[in-house]
Design an enzyme around this catalytic site. Structure first.
Site, PDB file in Angstrom:
ATOM      1  N   GLY A  30    -122.547  32.686   8.459  1.00 13.01           N
ATOM      2  CA  GLY A  30    -121.701  33.853   8.276  1.00 13.01           C
ATOM      3  C   GLY A  30    -121.027  33.862   6.913  1.00 13.01           C
ATOM      4  O   GLY A  30    -120.841  32.815   6.287  1.00 13.01           O
ATOM      5  N   ASN A  38    -115.597  25.978   9.737  1.00 13.14           N
ATOM      6  CA  ASN A  38    -116.164  26.036  11.084  1.00 13.14           C
ATOM      7  C   ASN A  38    -115.614  24.962  12.002  1.00 13.14           C
ATOM      8  O   ASN A  38    -115.396  25.206  13.184  1.00 13.14           O
ATOM      9  CB  ASN A  38    -117.680  25.902  11.019  1.00 13.14           C
ATOM     10  CG  ASN A  38    -118.418  27.217  10.821  1.00 13.14           C
ATOM     11  OD1 ASN A  38    -119.547  27.368  11.247  1.00 13.14           O
ATOM     12  ND2 ASN A  38    -117.774  28.171  10.172  1.00 13.14           N
ATOM     13  N   ASN A  96    -123.742  24.948  14.728  1.00 15.90           N
ATOM     14  CA  ASN A  96    -123.609  26.272  15.342  1.00 15.90           C
ATOM     15  C   ASN A  96    -124.407  27.304  14.559  1.00 15.90           C
ATOM     16  O   ASN A  96    -124.481  27.262  13.334  1.00 15.90           O
ATOM     17  CB  ASN A  96    -122.136  26.693  15.469  1.00 15.90           C
ATOM     18  CG  ASN A  96    -121.517  27.135  14.174  1.00 15.90           C
ATOM     19  OD1 ASN A  96    -121.326  26.334  13.268  1.00 15.90           O
ATOM     20  ND2 ASN A  96    -121.184  28.409  14.079  1.00 15.90           N
ATOM     21  N   SER A 166    -107.014  38.497  19.025  1.00 11.45           N
ATOM     22  CA  SER A 166    -105.799  37.943  18.429  1.00 11.45           C
ATOM     23  C   SER A 166    -106.101  36.687  17.627  1.00 11.45           C
ATOM     24  O   SER A 166    -105.305  36.284  16.771  1.00 11.45           O
ATOM     25  CB  SER A 166    -104.760  37.641  19.515  1.00 11.45           C
ATOM     26  OG  SER A 166    -105.159  36.531  20.312  1.00 11.45           O
ATOM     27  N   ARG A 176    -111.624  33.557   4.885  1.00 13.35           N
ATOM     28  CA  ARG A 176    -113.072  33.774   4.896  1.00 13.35           C
ATOM     29  C   ARG A 176    -113.491  34.756   3.793  1.00 13.35           C
ATOM     30  O   ARG A 176    -114.545  34.578   3.173  1.00 13.35           O
ATOM     31  CB  ARG A 176    -113.509  34.309   6.262  1.00 13.35           C
ATOM     32  CG  ARG A 176    -113.334  33.344   7.420  1.00 13.35           C
ATOM     33  CD  ARG A 176    -114.424  32.323   7.526  1.00 13.35           C
ATOM     34  NE  ARG A 176    -115.729  32.873   7.733  1.00 13.35           N
ATOM     35  CZ  ARG A 176    -116.680  32.301   8.488  1.00 13.35           C
ATOM     36  NH1 ARG A 176    -116.428  31.160   9.114  1.00 13.35           N
ATOM     37  NH2 ARG A 176    -117.875  32.831   8.585  1.00 13.35           N
ATOM     38  N   HIS A 243    -119.145  34.233  19.646  1.00 15.93           N
ATOM     39  CA  HIS A 243    -120.034  33.362  18.877  1.00 15.93           C
ATOM     40  C   HIS A 243    -119.380  32.070  18.394  1.00 15.93           C
ATOM     41  O   HIS A 243    -120.047  31.057  18.269  1.00 15.93           O
ATOM     42  CB  HIS A 243    -120.585  34.149  17.678  1.00 15.93           C
ATOM     43  CG  HIS A 243    -121.750  33.507  17.008  1.00 15.93           C
ATOM     44  ND1 HIS A 243    -122.898  33.129  17.685  1.00 15.93           N
ATOM     45  CD2 HIS A 243    -121.970  33.165  15.706  1.00 15.93           C
ATOM     46  CE1 HIS A 243    -123.761  32.600  16.844  1.00 15.93           C
ATOM     47  NE2 HIS A 243    -123.231  32.602  15.641  1.00 15.93           N
ATOM     48  N   TRP A 244    -118.077  32.104  18.121  1.00 18.44           N
ATOM     49  CA  TRP A 244    -117.407  30.917  17.579  1.00 18.44           C
ATOM     50  C   TRP A 244    -116.841  30.075  18.715  1.00 18.44           C
ATOM     51  O   TRP A 244    -115.624  29.946  18.878  1.00 18.44           O
ATOM     52  CB  TRP A 244    -116.312  31.329  16.609  1.00 18.44           C
ATOM     53  CG  TRP A 244    -116.821  31.815  15.284  1.00 18.44           C
ATOM     54  CD1 TRP A 244    -118.104  31.719  14.804  1.00 18.44           C
ATOM     55  CD2 TRP A 244    -116.070  32.488  14.269  1.00 18.44           C
ATOM     56  NE1 TRP A 244    -118.194  32.280  13.554  1.00 18.44           N
ATOM     57  CE2 TRP A 244    -116.954  32.758  13.201  1.00 18.44           C
ATOM     58  CE3 TRP A 244    -114.743  32.881  14.161  1.00 18.44           C
ATOM     59  CZ2 TRP A 244    -116.558  33.404  12.037  1.00 18.44           C
ATOM     60  CZ3 TRP A 244    -114.337  33.529  13.004  1.00 18.44           C
ATOM     61  CH2 TRP A 244    -115.229  33.779  11.943  1.00 18.44           C
TER      62      TRP A 244
END
Length: 271
Positions: A30, A38, A96, A166, A176, A243-244
């Protein structure tokens, strides 16, 4: 503290913390991703392991060397070489998304180097009907393709990564976004990641798949192909999670992974 490592014609940034049996952590693709962005929040739970957290080529502080190889294949070769330079014969691999695909490729090509695999919604294995892409991948590719992506595009991307929005804090979005501008990837869209599907049966390592049930980037409906393809694989699906997984459900993730890694190392003759 981040260090750098010369590996063949490339340079990789990495962090080395803790002590014990090595665990190599491999992040996703990403925008703005890096090893510590990550996994930094997970490492305190793993300080009884030696944690090698790598910035994969073209992300974080690792430059992208020129290569004609698929990105997964190229990165896996560099990860294996980095392990050699760091004096690591065997390790657990945790990855991941894109990093999960890189971990699988290492396990395919260098089975004697891998004890156990933990893969969170890994890439590299697509269903027969893709594209169309899930909404998370659509946003990822659009961000990569933009000449100068906007902070709002980053905010939309981050919010897609978590079920509980949140957790998509302004500080996280800022971090990011700034990182993505420093290492904005230059590549074809969608990138040539490579296809691992034909070689899944070559993975001998015990493998844990961890998935968020509401993942909108690599959907859990993509899991069966990997689960059925790897001979010694099991799957855990966490509800109310996208996803995370390692970020959104950190306590559960840390517990599940520690329990799995406690299964021990695998002797080369057993691999």
């Amino acid at each position: 503290m981040t260090s750098t490592l010369d590996v063949a014609d490339a340079r990789l940034a990495y962090t080395d913390t803790g002590s014990g049996h090595p665990v190599v952590w491999l992040h996703g693709s990403g925008p703005g991703a890096s090893g510590m962005s990550n996994f930094g929040g997970n490492l305190p739970a793993f300080q009884d392991y030696r944690n090698i957290v790598i910035d994969l080529p073209g992300w974080g502080d690792s430059p992208r060397p020129a290569t004609d190889q698929p990105l997964i294949f190229h990165a896996a070769e560099l990860v294996s070489r980095a392990m050699t330079v760091l004096g690591i014969e065997r390790a657990h691999l945790v990855g991941n998304s894109y990093g999960g695909a890189v971990a699988m490729r290492v396990a395919m090509e260098y089975p004697d180097r891998v004890d156990r695999l933990v893969l969170m919604a890994p890439g590299g294995v697509l269903p027969a009907d893709a594209p169309p892409w899930p909404v998370g991948l659509e946003h990822l590719f659009a961000y990569m393709a933009a000449e100068k992506p906007s902070r709002e595009a980053m905010a939309e991307f981050v919010r897609l990564m978590v079920f509980d929005e949140s957790l998509a804090t302004e500080a996280l979005i800022d971090e990011r976004y700034a990182s993505s501008l420093r290492s904005h990837p230059e590549m074809q869209i969608p990138p040539n990641f490579g296809d691992l599907t034909p070689d899944l049966a070559r993975i001998a390592a015990p493998t844990l798949l961890v998935w968020g049930r509401e993942d909108q980037t690599v959907p859990v409906t993509w899991a069966p192909r990997i689960l059925e393809g790897i001979p010694n694989a099991e799957l855990r699906v966490l509800p109310h999670c996208r996803h995370w997984v390692q970020y959104e459900r950190a306590p559960e993730f840390n517990h599940i992974v520690r329990e799995f890694l406690r299964g021990g190392t695998v002797a080369p003759s057993e691999a």
